[in-house]
Design an enzyme around this catalytic site. Sequence first.
Site, PDB file in Angstrom:
ATOM      1  N   GLY A   1       5.610  16.759 -12.926  1.00 12.69           N
ATOM      2  CA  GLY A   1       4.143  16.794 -12.878  1.00 12.69           C
ATOM      3  C   GLY A   1       3.639  15.752 -11.902  1.00 12.69           C
ATOM      4  N   ARG A   2       3.581  14.515 -12.394  1.00 11.75           N
ATOM      5  CA  ARG A   2       3.018  13.407 -11.628  1.00 11.75           C
ATOM      6  C   ARG A   2       3.610  13.280 -10.222  1.00 11.75           C
ATOM      7  NH1 ARG A   2       0.989   8.846 -14.329  1.00 11.75           N
ATOM      8  NH2 ARG A   2       2.160   9.537 -16.153  1.00 11.75           N
TER       9      ARG A   2
ATOM     10  N   ARG B   1      -7.075   6.583 -16.917  1.00 14.96           N
ATOM     11  CA  ARG B   1      -5.771   5.922 -17.017  1.00 14.96           C
ATOM     12  C   ARG B   1      -5.842   4.397 -17.189  1.00 14.96           C
ATOM     13  NH1 ARG B   1      -2.446   5.829 -13.493  1.00 14.96           N
ATOM     14  NH2 ARG B   1      -0.622   5.970 -14.811  1.00 14.96           N
TER      15      ARG B   1
ATOM     16  N   TYR C   1      -4.052   3.438 -20.467  1.00 17.51           N
ATOM     17  CA  TYR C   1      -2.687   2.919 -20.336  1.00 17.51           C
ATOM     18  C   TYR C   1      -2.618   1.602 -19.565  1.00 17.51           C
ATOM     19  CZ  TYR C   1      -2.002   8.080 -20.535  1.00 17.51           C
ATOM     20  OH  TYR C   1      -2.052   9.408 -20.834  1.00 17.51           O
TER      21      TYR C   1
ATOM     22  N   CYS D   1     -20.828   2.049 -20.768  1.00 13.55           N
ATOM     23  CA  CYS D   1     -21.071   0.926 -21.664  1.00 13.55           C
ATOM     24  C   CYS D   1     -19.901   0.686 -22.602  1.00 13.55           C
ATOM     25  CB  CYS D   1     -22.375   1.164 -22.421  1.00 13.55           C
ATOM     26  SG  CYS D   1     -23.749   1.136 -21.267  1.00 13.55           S
TER      27      CYS D   1
ATOM     28  N   TYR E   1      -3.131  13.263 -13.759  1.00 16.55           N
ATOM     29  CA  TYR E   1      -3.751  12.712 -14.968  1.00 16.55           C
ATOM     30  C   TYR E   1      -5.071  12.013 -14.625  1.00 16.55           C
ATOM     31  CZ  TYR E   1       0.934  13.842 -16.479  1.00 16.55           C
ATOM     32  OH  TYR E   1       2.109  14.521 -16.716  1.00 16.55           O
TER      33      TYR E   1
HETATM   34  C1  LIG Z   1       3.823  15.955 -19.349  1.00 17.97           C
HETATM   35  C2  LIG Z   1       5.074  16.742 -19.370  1.00 17.97           C
HETATM   36  C3  LIG Z   1       5.840  16.886 -18.207  1.00 17.97           C
HETATM   37  C4  LIG Z   1       5.489  16.221 -16.898  1.00 17.97           C
HETATM   38  O1  LIG Z   1       5.628  14.853 -16.919  1.00 17.97           O
HETATM   39  P1  LIG Z   1       5.448  14.022 -15.558  1.00 17.97           P
HETATM   40  O2  LIG Z   1       5.707  12.641 -15.979  1.00 17.97           O
HETATM   41  O3  LIG Z   1       4.064  14.247 -15.082  1.00 17.97           O
HETATM   42  O4  LIG Z   1       6.464  14.530 -14.603  1.00 17.97           O
HETATM   43  C5  LIG Z   1       6.962  17.676 -18.264  1.00 17.97           C
HETATM   44  N1  LIG Z   1       7.328  18.300 -19.399  1.00 17.97           N
HETATM   45  C6  LIG Z   1       6.627  18.184 -20.542  1.00 17.97           C
HETATM   46  C7  LIG Z   1       7.080  18.895 -21.745  1.00 17.97           C
HETATM   47  C8  LIG Z   1       5.480  17.394 -20.567  1.00 17.97           C
HETATM   48  O5  LIG Z   1       4.785  17.267 -21.700  1.00 17.97           O
END
Ligand SMILES: *Cc1c(COP(=O)(O)O)cnc(C)c1O
Length: 422
Positions: free
Chosen positions: A279-280, A317, A321, A346, A375
Amino acid sequence: MDHFQIINGVLHVEDVPLPRIADEVGTPVYVYSQATLVRHAQVFRDALLNAGVDNPHIAFAIKANPNLGVLRVLAKEGYGADVVSGGELTRAMAAGIAPEDIVFSGVGKTAEEMVQGLKSGIGQFNIESEEEGRELAAFAETMGLRATAALRVNPDVDAKTHGKISTGKAENKFGVAYDRAAGIYGRLAHLPGLEMRGLAIHIGSQMSSLEPLEAAIGKLGALIRDVRASGNNVTHADLGGGLGVPYQRDAVLPPPDDYGAMVARATKGWDVRLMFEPGRVICGNAGVLLTRVIRVKASASNTPFVIVDAAMNDLARPALYDAWHDFDAVAPTGQTGAAHIVGPVCETGDTFAMGREIDTVAANDLAVFRTAGAYGATMASTYNSRGLVPEVLVSGDRFAVVAERIMPATILDAEHVPDWLD
Ligand SMILES: *Cc1c(COP(=O)(O)O)cnc(C)c1O
């Protein structure tokens, strides 16, 4: 290669100067670079192919950035989708991702979501409990179908990342307990509504070292042997996502090639099709959050507050985090100084940085939070009755609004005073 560059003193995304986007779309606004998305998608795949991983199945974890335009870019790169809700499944299909390339993850799939997945003919359900597997099998049988599925295992490995994005420790809610996984797999494999084909892990996000992942993959390999030894088939192994991105300019993260080599080494001889859910790492560095300085306010100390028009509701974020996002002026003067960067919401949590050395900025100046493509917009809310932040996709010298700003008045339109209060 970087598609965010200063040209003639002004930060551009590809060939588009950011002030042009600010003028036409307003701020705050997320801006994504298509060339960067494409490049990351290719680099990730090439890293696996070059290491000798044959025919990897890559499903973009769309919760990182579910924007329809972004998904279309990745669909064109041959990426599938990892979805975690019915809403994400609808988006993945709308973006043109083939149903067989969609993986449905998530610990709380509802009955409606399972049925939606079955009706859509998705490629794989990642089952996170025996209970879920039995429910899914029953729905499939009723519909005269067999659900293709993998069992998500919790390998009890510490991903060594922020606690809120760590998912592979025994105490986390995800996957089935490692010791019970082979037994559960065997029982689910006997259900007529299920076609059990694989095992899956995903131990956390923003991982800065490959070691936890390698340990988890090692445990997965042992489990594959156990499951096969008890007479069940395993043809697929889903290694999840989790690779980190550099949020700070000088941060060093494992390069994709090292990841590919580690995966090839750790899965040698498995004889499965490997699946991935990045993802990221695909979208993080492909986006910035463009913001305008509202004013600079003196503080009790010598360090001023730079108040920007983006806030924790647009980019959660840092509040969620304690995350770091580099902050740069769009037209830097060369001067720098220490400042606290805050939004207008606020809450003291609406703080992007304290005492950070940044480009000196003044009221009305434009600036960006970097590495905001993952994200970011997807976690936006309307807290403080602010609008929902828009998104823009740039390609070369073109740009398009790929998500409109939803104005507070539109949100108000969906609210009603009950008749007894009239
Ligand atoms: C969020 C998620 C990902 C992706 O994670 P990244 O850190 O953004 O690569 C992959 N698989 C599952 C099941 C997730 O929940």
